[in-house]
Write an enzyme that holds these catalytic residues in place. Structure first.
Site, short mmCIF file in Angstrom:
data_model
loop_
_atom_site.label_atom_id
_atom_site.label_comp_id
_atom_site.label_asym_id
_atom_site.label_seq_id
_atom_site.Cartn_x
_atom_site.Cartn_y
_atom_site.Cartn_z
CE LYS A 22 -1.75 1.58 4.06
NZ LYS A 22 -1.34 2.98 4.23
CG ASN A 23 2.47 2.75 3.57
OD1 ASN A 23 1.29 3.03 3.38
ND2 ASN A 23 3.00 2.65 4.78
CB CYS A 119 -4.61 10.82 12.11
SG CYS A 119 -2.96 10.25 12.41
NE ARG A 124 0.84 10.04 10.61
CZ ARG A 124 0.40 9.00 9.92
NH1 ARG A 124 -0.76 8.48 10.19
NH2 ARG A 124 1.10 8.48 8.95
CG ASP A 308 3.06 1.37 9.65
OD1 ASP A 308 2.69 2.21 10.49
OD2 ASP A 308 3.18 1.63 8.44
NE ARG A 401 -6.99 4.49 6.01
CZ ARG A 401 -6.08 5.14 6.71
NH1 ARG A 401 -6.27 5.40 7.98
NH2 ARG A 401 -4.96 5.56 6.14
#
Ligand code: UD1
Length: 444
Positions: A22-23, A119, A124, A308, A401
């Site tokens: 994803k990233n 968030c 952030r 993560d 997500r």
């Protein structure tokens, strides 16, 4: 809204294929804005909500995303881009939307993006991105919740990040790619997703080099030709499935991953007692051990242990034998999963940026709530290990997500897991749990 319901206590066994990252996909998709050949083709893109959001964002700028038979292949045509605004509605659902700043500024010399705001995992800010764009010659204005950047032309500069920022590094690389002269980024982030984006850009004609592990030089070029790229595997999805094997005392073969990106995760899981066999550079077998050892974990930028994966490792540590300290060094508020893990029976105390986890307990199913993407993964993992009762996880959209077909992949490995509507309280068909008690042997 959907809930995930899990009947835990069963070892997961079998093979799982890891999806594209994803990233890495997010910056590569937005980099399509910069290419002169408007037809970009990107393969191995995971089919998940954050990707849908970035596609919506590109469409809102005027790009066209063509339909293909392959859900993991994107064909993007950027010839119609005539809008340079990323609206609040999209940025608030995914802060990585700020990644359009760099390519829009590089190609169209202007961009206006909603400030992402805070968030669940912390404030952030994007000050590093903006300061760096200023150094490249852009004017930056912040007004009415939006940041606006514009420039007549961008010129190479030396950028020194106070601390490494992943999307900051990506934004600056993209902005500098079409700038005049050379840009040097010092204290650049080292995540493999950045190198994947660099590869995609270089294959299209960019001139970007990682000259030292934390130093990247970008020689500006006049134009980029064509974006044609296959995205690297998702190391965080791989790590999550590795923990799934360890936490259920299972035996999983993971395929289509990149072993080289998993060093710190392999190290910590091995320390915790899991047996890891590297079959090849793209395949790993991980066998959980009966006794999970406590290991201290401290998150830091790549190549150290990823933030993560912190929540998932914490789930594992809740059933370990002993006491460990998990220190979160990247984001100031990334312990939202702790209260929910406690509802499942975990014994965790938070002190500032570290959590003290006392293991050797038996988790038991409960109703819990997902608070962010990786927190939801940790609850799924804890649910898989809960041998007593069902676990129902609400706000599961956080999981969607960032994980492609997670429950399907887990079900293929033998998990009893299903997605139900929020108000549907009907339980899964009961089955005797064959999960051995998580008692610690004295030898541990
Ligand atoms: C990226 C990843 C995210 C991962 C994180 C850290 C993507 C889309 N997201 O997020 O999954 O958890 O890296 O590995 O790739 N910071 C500032 N000012 C800035 C930028 C960052 O103070 O302008 C701080 C952040 O608050 C944080 C640290 O720097 O404390 C690192 O954040 P950063 O690497 O920028 O995270 P993201 O790129 O947002």
């Amino acid at each position: 809204m959907d809930k995930m319901v899990i009947e835990g206590g069963f070892p997961l066994v079998g093979e799982v294929s890891i999806s594209g990252s994803k990233n890495a996909s997010l910056p590569i998709i937005v980099s399509s804005i910069m290419f002169d050949n408007f037809d970009s083709e990107i393969d191995n893109v995971p089919d998940l909500e954050d990707i849908k959001t970035i596609k919506k964002l590109l469409i809102s700028l005027g790009a066209e995303i063509k339909k293909t038979d392959d859900a993991n292949k994107l064909i993007i045509n950027t010839s119609g881009i005539d809008n340079y605004d990323a609206p609040y509605d999209l940025v608030k659902t995914m802060r990585a939307s700020v990644l359009v700043l760099g390519p829009l500024l590089a190609k169209y010399k202007r961009a206006r993006v909603s400030l992402p705001g805070g968030c669940a995992i912390g404030a952030r800010p994007i000050d590093f991105h903006l300061n760096a764009l200023r150094l490249l010659g852009a004017t930056v204005k912040v007004d009415h919740g939006y940041v606006e950047v514009f420039a007549d032309k961008l010129k190479g500069a030396v950028i020194n990040f106070p601390i490494p920022s992943v999307t900051g590094t990506e934004n600056v690389i993209m902005a500098a790619t079409l700038a005049e002269g050379t840009t040097v980024i010092k204290n650049a982030a080292r995540e493999p997703e950045i190198d994947d984006m660099i590869l995609a850009l270089n294959n299209g004609g960019a001139n970007i080099k990682r000259i030292e592990p934390s130093v990247i030089s970008i020689n500006g070029v006049k134009k980029l030709n064509r974006l044609y790229h296959r995205v690297i595997p998702d190391r965080i999805e791989a790590g999550t499935f590795m923990v799934a094997s360890a936490i259920t005392k299972g035996d999983i073969i993971l395929k289509n991953l990149n072993v080289n990106h998993l060093g710190s995760i392999i190290e910590k899981l091995s320390e915790a007692g899991a047996k890891i066999i590297i079959n090849s550079s793209s395949s790993i077998r991980i066998k959980g051990s009966k006794v999970i050892k406590s290991v201290d974990i401290s998150t830091a930028p790549y190549p150290d242990f990823p933030t993560d994966m912190q929540a998932q490792m914490m789930a594992l540590m809740t059933i370990s034998c002993g006491l460990c300290v998990i220190t979160e060094n990247v984001f100031e508020n990334r312990f939202m999963h702790v209260a929910e893990l406690i509802r499942l029976g975990a014994n965790i105390k938070i002190r500032n940026n570290f959590a003290i986890v006392k293991g050797a307990i038996k988790l038991s199913g409960a109703e819990v709530m997902a608070t962010d993407l990786r927190a939801s993964a940790s609850l799924v993992l804890a649910g898989l290990a809960s041998s007593d009762g069902l676990t129902a996880i609400s706000r599961i959209y956080h999981l969607d997500r960032g994980y492609e077909k997670m429950e399907k992949k887990l079900a293929n490995l033998g998990a009893i897991i299903s997605r139900v509507k929020e108000n549907d309280i009907s339980a899964l068909p009961g089955e005797e749990s064959n999960f051995n008690d998580i008692a610690c042997s004295k030898s541990a």
